[in-house]
Write a protein that holds these residues in place. Structure first.
Motif, PDB file in Angstrom:
ATOM      1  N   TYR A   1       0.809  -1.217   0.000  1.00 19.58           N
ATOM      2  CA  TYR A   1       0.000   0.000   0.000  1.00 19.58           C
ATOM      3  C   TYR A   1       0.844   1.270   0.000  1.00 19.58           C
ATOM      4  O   TYR A   1       0.296   2.372   0.014  1.00 19.58           O
ATOM      5  CB  TYR A   1      -0.942  -0.002   1.209  1.00 19.58           C
ATOM      6  N   ARG A   2       2.155   1.130  -0.017  1.00 21.56           N
ATOM      7  CA  ARG A   2       3.019   2.311  -0.018  1.00 21.56           C
ATOM      8  C   ARG A   2       2.917   3.027  -1.360  1.00 21.56           C
ATOM      9  O   ARG A   2       2.690   2.402  -2.391  1.00 21.56           O
ATOM     10  CB  ARG A   2       4.463   1.911   0.288  1.00 21.56           C
ATOM     11  N   GLY A   3       3.079   4.332  -1.322  1.00 22.14           N
ATOM     12  CA  GLY A   3       2.995   5.126  -2.542  1.00 22.14           C
ATOM     13  C   GLY A   3       1.581   5.558  -2.884  1.00 22.14           C
ATOM     14  O   GLY A   3       1.362   6.178  -3.922  1.00 22.14           O
ATOM     15  N   GLU A   4       0.618   5.262  -2.026  1.00 21.57           N
ATOM     16  CA  GLU A   4      -0.772   5.633  -2.274  1.00 21.57           C
ATOM     17  C   GLU A   4      -1.243   6.785  -1.378  1.00 21.57           C
ATOM     18  O   GLU A   4      -2.436   7.081  -1.331  1.00 21.57           O
ATOM     19  CB  GLU A   4      -1.684   4.414  -2.070  1.00 21.57           C
TER      20      GLU A   4
ATOM     21  N   PHE B   1      10.152  12.174   3.871  1.00 26.08           N
ATOM     22  CA  PHE B   1       8.698  12.099   3.989  1.00 26.08           C
ATOM     23  C   PHE B   1       8.210  13.050   5.072  1.00 26.08           C
ATOM     24  O   PHE B   1       7.296  13.856   4.849  1.00 26.08           O
ATOM     25  CB  PHE B   1       8.273  10.657   4.292  1.00 26.08           C
TER      26      PHE B   1
END
Length: 145
Positions: free
Chosen positions: A81-84, A117
């Motif tokens: 689910y990373r990058g969403e 981030f």
């Protein structure tokens, strides 16, 4: 685009589901020991949990550590689910809760690999790099307005 549900609550309400995400990210992926990851602070923390249907996919916890300071901890998003944008969504929820509880500043120990981030979210590094759970970290702070 998938619609993710966001829940905010106590350890009793969300802890087991939040810990499942943390177990995958910190213990299985990063090699943090279970004793270090599953500490005694869950019971006094507020947990934020994002789900994809019934599946927990991202989490963070928050503790008030001073009259006006909130500490953000255990920010984790499952690899698939990373990058969403889920990390941003979790952080937004945590900061909203902190502000609602009177915090004027948020602080965290960010892993240096994701420092950028946190900087994009307005956090600023303070002090020198240090090791926590065998992973390089830096303390970061952000005023909440």
């Amino acid at each position: 685009m998938t619609a993710y549900d966001c829940y905010v609550g106590s350890d009793g309400a969300l802890g087991d589901r939040a810990r499942s995400v943390r177990r995958t990210v910190f213990i299985e992926e990063q090699g943090v020991s279970e004793a270090e990851e599953m500490d005694d602070k869950d019971g006094v923390a507020t947990h934020v949990l994002l789900t994809d249907g019934d599946e927990p996919v991202a989490t963070a916890r928050l503790r008030l550590v001073g009259e006006a300071t909130a500490k953000v901890e255990r920010v984790a998003v499952l690899a698939d689910y990373r990058g969403e944008g889920l990390g941003v969504r979790v952080m937004d929820a945590v900061e909203t809760v902190a502000g609602d509880r009177g915090a004027t500043e948020a602080k965290l120990h960010g892993q240096t690999q994701v420092r950028g981030f946190y900087e994009r979210l307005g956090y600023e590094a303070v002090g020198e790099e240090f090791e926590e759970a065998g992973i390089p970290h830096v303390e970061m702070v952000k005023p909440l307005d």
